[in-house]
Design a protein around this motif. Sequence first.
Motif, PDB file in Angstrom:
ATOM      1  N   GLY A  84       0.812  -1.208   0.000  1.00  0.00           N
ATOM      2  CA  GLY A  84       0.000   0.000   0.000  1.00  0.00           C
ATOM      3  C   GLY A  84       0.846   1.257   0.000  1.00  0.00           C
ATOM      4  O   GLY A  84       2.059   1.228  -0.202  1.00  0.00           O
ATOM      5  N   ASP A  85       0.174   2.382   0.276  1.00  0.00           N
ATOM      6  CA  ASP A  85       0.872   3.669   0.291  1.00  0.00           C
ATOM      7  C   ASP A  85       1.992   3.697   1.316  1.00  0.00           C
ATOM      8  O   ASP A  85       3.039   4.309   1.090  1.00  0.00           O
ATOM      9  N   ALA A 116      -0.881   5.730  -6.672  1.00  0.00           N
ATOM     10  CA  ALA A 116      -0.823   4.916  -7.887  1.00  0.00           C
ATOM     11  C   ALA A 116      -1.878   5.356  -8.892  1.00  0.00           C
ATOM     12  O   ALA A 116      -1.598   5.516 -10.091  1.00  0.00           O
ATOM     13  N   HIS A 117      -3.109   5.555  -8.417  1.00  0.00           N
ATOM     14  CA  HIS A 117      -4.174   6.009  -9.306  1.00  0.00           C
ATOM     15  C   HIS A 117      -3.820   7.354  -9.936  1.00  0.00           C
ATOM     16  O   HIS A 117      -4.092   7.588 -11.120  1.00  0.00           O
ATOM     17  N   SER A 118      -3.214   8.228  -9.157  1.00  0.00           N
ATOM     18  CA  SER A 118      -2.931   9.581  -9.639  1.00  0.00           C
ATOM     19  C   SER A 118      -1.900   9.594 -10.763  1.00  0.00           C
ATOM     20  O   SER A 118      -2.033  10.349 -11.725  1.00  0.00           O
ATOM     21  N   VAL A 119      -0.857   8.770 -10.640  1.00  0.00           N
ATOM     22  CA  VAL A 119       0.217   8.802 -11.649  1.00  0.00           C
ATOM     23  C   VAL A 119       0.017   7.773 -12.752  1.00  0.00           C
ATOM     24  O   VAL A 119       0.865   7.619 -13.632  1.00  0.00           O
ATOM     25  N   TYR A 208     -10.875  25.580  10.361  1.00  0.00           N
ATOM     26  CA  TYR A 208     -10.902  24.724   9.184  1.00  0.00           C
ATOM     27  C   TYR A 208     -11.478  23.350   9.504  1.00  0.00           C
ATOM     28  O   TYR A 208     -11.172  22.752  10.546  1.00  0.00           O
ATOM     29  N   PHE A 209     -12.288  22.881   8.571  1.00  0.00           N
ATOM     30  CA  PHE A 209     -12.799  21.526   8.638  1.00  0.00           C
ATOM     31  C   PHE A 209     -11.696  20.528   8.306  1.00  0.00           C
ATOM     32  O   PHE A 209     -11.576  19.462   8.910  1.00  0.00           O
ATOM     33  N   TYR A 210     -10.854  20.927   7.335  1.00  0.00           N
ATOM     34  CA  TYR A 210      -9.803  20.035   6.856  1.00  0.00           C
ATOM     35  C   TYR A 210      -8.754  20.868   6.145  1.00  0.00           C
ATOM     36  O   TYR A 210      -9.042  21.912   5.557  1.00  0.00           O
ATOM     37  N   GLY A 211      -7.517  20.394   6.200  1.00  0.00           N
ATOM     38  CA  GLY A 211      -6.450  21.054   5.457  1.00  0.00           C
ATOM     39  C   GLY A 211      -5.379  20.063   5.066  1.00  0.00           C
ATOM     40  O   GLY A 211      -5.155  19.059   5.753  1.00  0.00           O
ATOM     41  N   GLU A 212      -4.689  20.348   3.956  1.00  0.00           N
ATOM     42  CA  GLU A 212      -3.642  19.425   3.515  1.00  0.00           C
ATOM     43  C   GLU A 212      -2.662  20.118   2.592  1.00  0.00           C
ATOM     44  O   GLU A 212      -2.974  21.120   1.934  1.00  0.00           O
ATOM     45  N   ALA A 213      -1.469  19.548   2.550  1.00  0.00           N
ATOM     46  CA  ALA A 213      -0.515  19.776   1.481  1.00  0.00           C
ATOM     47  C   ALA A 213      -0.426  18.454   0.745  1.00  0.00           C
ATOM     48  O   ALA A 213      -0.138  17.420   1.352  1.00  0.00           O
ATOM     49  N   SER A 214      -0.697  18.461  -0.564  1.00  0.00           N
ATOM     50  CA  SER A 214      -0.798  17.190  -1.270  1.00  0.00           C
ATOM     51  C   SER A 214      -0.187  17.269  -2.658  1.00  0.00           C
ATOM     52  O   SER A 214       0.060  18.344  -3.198  1.00  0.00           O
ATOM     53  N   ASN A 215       0.054  16.097  -3.223  1.00  0.00           N
ATOM     54  CA  ASN A 215       0.542  15.957  -4.584  1.00  0.00           C
ATOM     55  C   ASN A 215      -0.143  14.729  -5.171  1.00  0.00           C
ATOM     56  O   ASN A 215       0.474  13.702  -5.429  1.00  0.00           O
ATOM     57  N   SER A 216      -1.457  14.843  -5.353  1.00  0.00           N
ATOM     58  CA  SER A 216      -2.271  13.691  -5.732  1.00  0.00           C
ATOM     59  C   SER A 216      -3.613  14.185  -6.254  1.00  0.00           C
ATOM     60  O   SER A 216      -4.053  15.285  -5.922  1.00  0.00           O
ATOM     61  N   TYR A 217      -4.267  13.352  -7.067  1.00  0.00           N
ATOM     62  CA  TYR A 217      -5.621  13.666  -7.503  1.00  0.00           C
ATOM     63  C   TYR A 217      -6.668  13.209  -6.497  1.00  0.00           C
ATOM     64  O   TYR A 217      -7.809  13.670  -6.536  1.00  0.00           O
TER      65      TYR A 217
END
Length: 336
Positions: A84-85, A116-119, A208-217
């Motif tokens: 997995g991730d 995996a799905h994103s790339v 904030y309800f939610y926050g992130e730094a991401s590199n994904s779809y």
Amino acid sequence: MLRRSLNSDFTEVNTMEAAGKKLLLVINPVSGKKLGRQYSKMIIDKFSEAGFSVTCIFTTVNENAYDMTMKRGKEFDLVVCVGGDGTLKETVCAVMKLENDMPIGYIPMGSTNDFAHSVGIPDKVEKAVQAIIDGEPRAVDMGQFGDNVFVYVAGFGNYTAISYSASQKLKNIFGKNAYYMQAVKEFFHMKGYHARIEADGEVFEDDYFYGEASNSYSVGGIPVLHNIGVRFDDGKHELVLIKMFHGPKQLASMFRSLIKKDITDNDLVVFRHCDNIRFMFDEPTAFTLDGEFGGEQTDIQVKTIKHAVHIITAQPLPVEDAPEVEAEEEKETVES
């Protein structure tokens, strides 16, 4: 030739007869639905037929993919991880530590497999193997979270604990649906997280309800980050902040955006493309890093490590054009 242990389980397998590059195959046998061991012979055979010299090792309670790649990685031309991730993250961290720029192949067998799905890495094991055989190493950015590295997401807020608190037994049985089951349980315990965020010179402060730094779809198996200009090799992460909603209309507007898989026009959402983000909180706040507990933080810096590793994919990395970013006051406001 396959070597077996006395209990007839594969412990280490070498196909030294194959001419060509030396491939380290690291399999997490308990990821996802625990199919890694079952698929191991097929994976080894396909790589061997393609001309690789394969050494296969399985992770254990005492040695994860990081430990095994650190121990053996310098002997090989490439490493392929199966899991997995979390398994991918362990492998990435080891390759970065070794500093030998060894290409990484990934055969996803986790519950969500967001990265995996994103790339564009296939879900089907045989297709994922073939994609590595036919593919090319492509430079991909990683994230620095304090002293830690993450592959595709560092997030805080509601539902982030689901990724590491959901029962492993349920994840093995139901896959990503286990996360949705856990989310239903937590729906009535939602709260706002007061935070101040500095991102490439801009400052945002709110509940904030939610926050992130991401590199994904997608995150948590939900593909909602299309259409915001995600690129995997541009030296930027996507900062996504969802303000705490007040009242049923705002909640409904957020659900509509999620269903449409487009959050860009929602007034509750702030997004930016950044390479330097600082999250600050009034009290210790839990983060998730690639689905694992990332500790409780009051002040944490996130930076992009451009072209940190090379991931093997059959097709070029997806490219989306970045939309124009509107100032917050220009977005249509949804009344509560």
